[in-house]
Scaffold this motif. Structure first.
Motif, short mmCIF file in Angstrom:
data_model
loop_
_atom_site.label_atom_id
_atom_site.label_comp_id
_atom_site.label_asym_id
_atom_site.label_seq_id
_atom_site.Cartn_x
_atom_site.Cartn_y
_atom_site.Cartn_z
N MET A 30 8.11 6.81 -5.77
CA MET A 30 6.93 6.38 -5.02
C MET A 30 5.81 5.95 -5.96
O MET A 30 5.02 5.07 -5.63
N GLY A 31 5.76 6.53 -7.14
CA GLY A 31 4.80 6.07 -8.15
C GLY A 31 5.12 4.65 -8.60
O GLY A 31 4.21 3.83 -8.77
N VAL A 32 6.39 4.36 -8.76
CA VAL A 32 6.81 3.00 -9.12
C VAL A 32 6.45 2.04 -7.98
O VAL A 32 6.03 0.89 -8.21
N ARG A 33 6.56 2.50 -6.74
CA ARG A 33 6.20 1.65 -5.59
C ARG A 33 4.71 1.31 -5.62
O ARG A 33 4.32 0.17 -5.36
N ILE A 34 3.87 2.28 -5.94
CA ILE A 34 2.43 2.02 -6.02
C ILE A 34 2.14 1.02 -7.13
O ILE A 34 1.31 0.11 -6.97
N VAL A 35 2.83 1.15 -8.26
CA VAL A 35 2.65 0.19 -9.35
C VAL A 35 3.06 -1.21 -8.87
O VAL A 35 2.39 -2.21 -9.19
N CYS A 36 4.15 -1.31 -8.11
CA CYS A 36 4.58 -2.61 -7.58
C CYS A 36 3.50 -3.21 -6.69
O CYS A 36 3.22 -4.42 -6.76
N LEU A 37 2.88 -2.41 -5.84
CA LEU A 37 1.82 -2.92 -4.97
C LEU A 37 0.61 -3.39 -5.76
O LEU A 37 0.03 -4.44 -5.46
N ILE A 38 0.23 -2.65 -6.79
CA ILE A 38 -0.92 -3.04 -7.62
C ILE A 38 -0.62 -4.33 -8.37
O ILE A 38 -1.45 -5.24 -8.43
N VAL A 39 0.59 -4.44 -8.92
CA VAL A 39 0.97 -5.66 -9.63
C VAL A 39 0.98 -6.85 -8.67
O VAL A 39 0.55 -7.96 -9.03
N ALA A 40 1.43 -6.63 -7.44
CA ALA A 40 1.45 -7.72 -6.45
C ALA A 40 0.04 -8.20 -6.14
O ALA A 40 -0.17 -9.39 -5.87
N LEU A 41 -0.93 -7.32 -6.16
CA LEU A 41 -2.32 -7.71 -5.91
C LEU A 41 -2.92 -8.46 -7.10
O LEU A 41 -3.78 -9.32 -6.92
N ILE A 42 -2.48 -8.14 -8.30
CA ILE A 42 -3.07 -8.72 -9.51
C ILE A 42 -2.52 -10.11 -9.79
O ILE A 42 -3.27 -11.03 -10.09
N VAL A 43 -1.20 -10.28 -9.69
CA VAL A 43 -0.58 -11.57 -10.05
C VAL A 43 -0.73 -12.56 -8.90
O VAL A 43 -1.02 -12.19 -7.77
N GLY A 44 -0.49 -13.81 -9.19
CA GLY A 44 -0.58 -14.86 -8.17
C GLY A 44 0.57 -14.82 -7.19
O GLY A 44 1.56 -14.10 -7.37
N TRP A 45 0.44 -15.64 -6.12
CA TRP A 45 1.39 -15.56 -5.01
C TRP A 45 2.86 -15.78 -5.38
O TRP A 45 3.68 -14.96 -4.99
N PRO A 46 3.26 -16.79 -6.09
CA PRO A 46 4.71 -16.92 -6.25
C PRO A 46 5.33 -15.71 -6.95
O PRO A 46 6.41 -15.27 -6.60
N TRP A 47 4.61 -15.16 -7.91
CA TRP A 47 5.14 -14.01 -8.65
C TRP A 47 4.92 -12.70 -7.90
O TRP A 47 5.58 -11.70 -8.18
N ALA A 48 4.02 -12.66 -6.96
CA ALA A 48 3.74 -11.43 -6.21
C ALA A 48 4.89 -11.07 -5.27
O ALA A 48 5.00 -9.92 -4.85
#
Length: 101
Positions: A30-48
């Motif tokens: 679940m910690g890895v999942r939170i990191v995935c959500l944060i990374v999705a917010l930081i990077v641009g749309w195609p890579w999110a």
């Protein structure tokens, strides 16, 4: 040839210890999942899309991984008769001397 005796470490994990291990595995996932959500917010749309897919499917895999249970070699339960040595009671004719000495 000397036989090896099974030790107490061959017994399965206690329910509390097994629950603790499962909770740690699930919490890490679940910690890895939170990191995935944060990374999705930081990077641009195609890579999110990549971390978002990970965040969507990771809870399922986290539950499966956490509930796999103990390792097969850890789950070998031994009968008490196999763990404790069987000794004969001392007989009256030999006195205090035992036969296995």
């Amino acid at each position: 040839m000397k036989q090896t005796r099974p030790s107490i470490t061959n017994l399965p994990l206690s329910p509390d210890e097994e629950r603790k291990r499962r909770m740690i595995k699930y919490s890490v996932a679940m910690g890895v999942r939170i990191v995935c959500l944060i990374v999705a917010l930081i990077v641009g749309w195609p890579w999110a899309a990549i971390p978002l897919v990970g965040a969507i499917f990771l809870p399922y895999f986290a539950v499966v991984i956490a509930n796999v249970g103990a390792e097969p070699h850890e789950a070998e339960a031994q009968r008490p008769g196999n763990i404790l040595p069987v000794t004969r009671p001392p007989s009256g004719e030999h006195g205090d001397r035992r036969e296995d000495e």
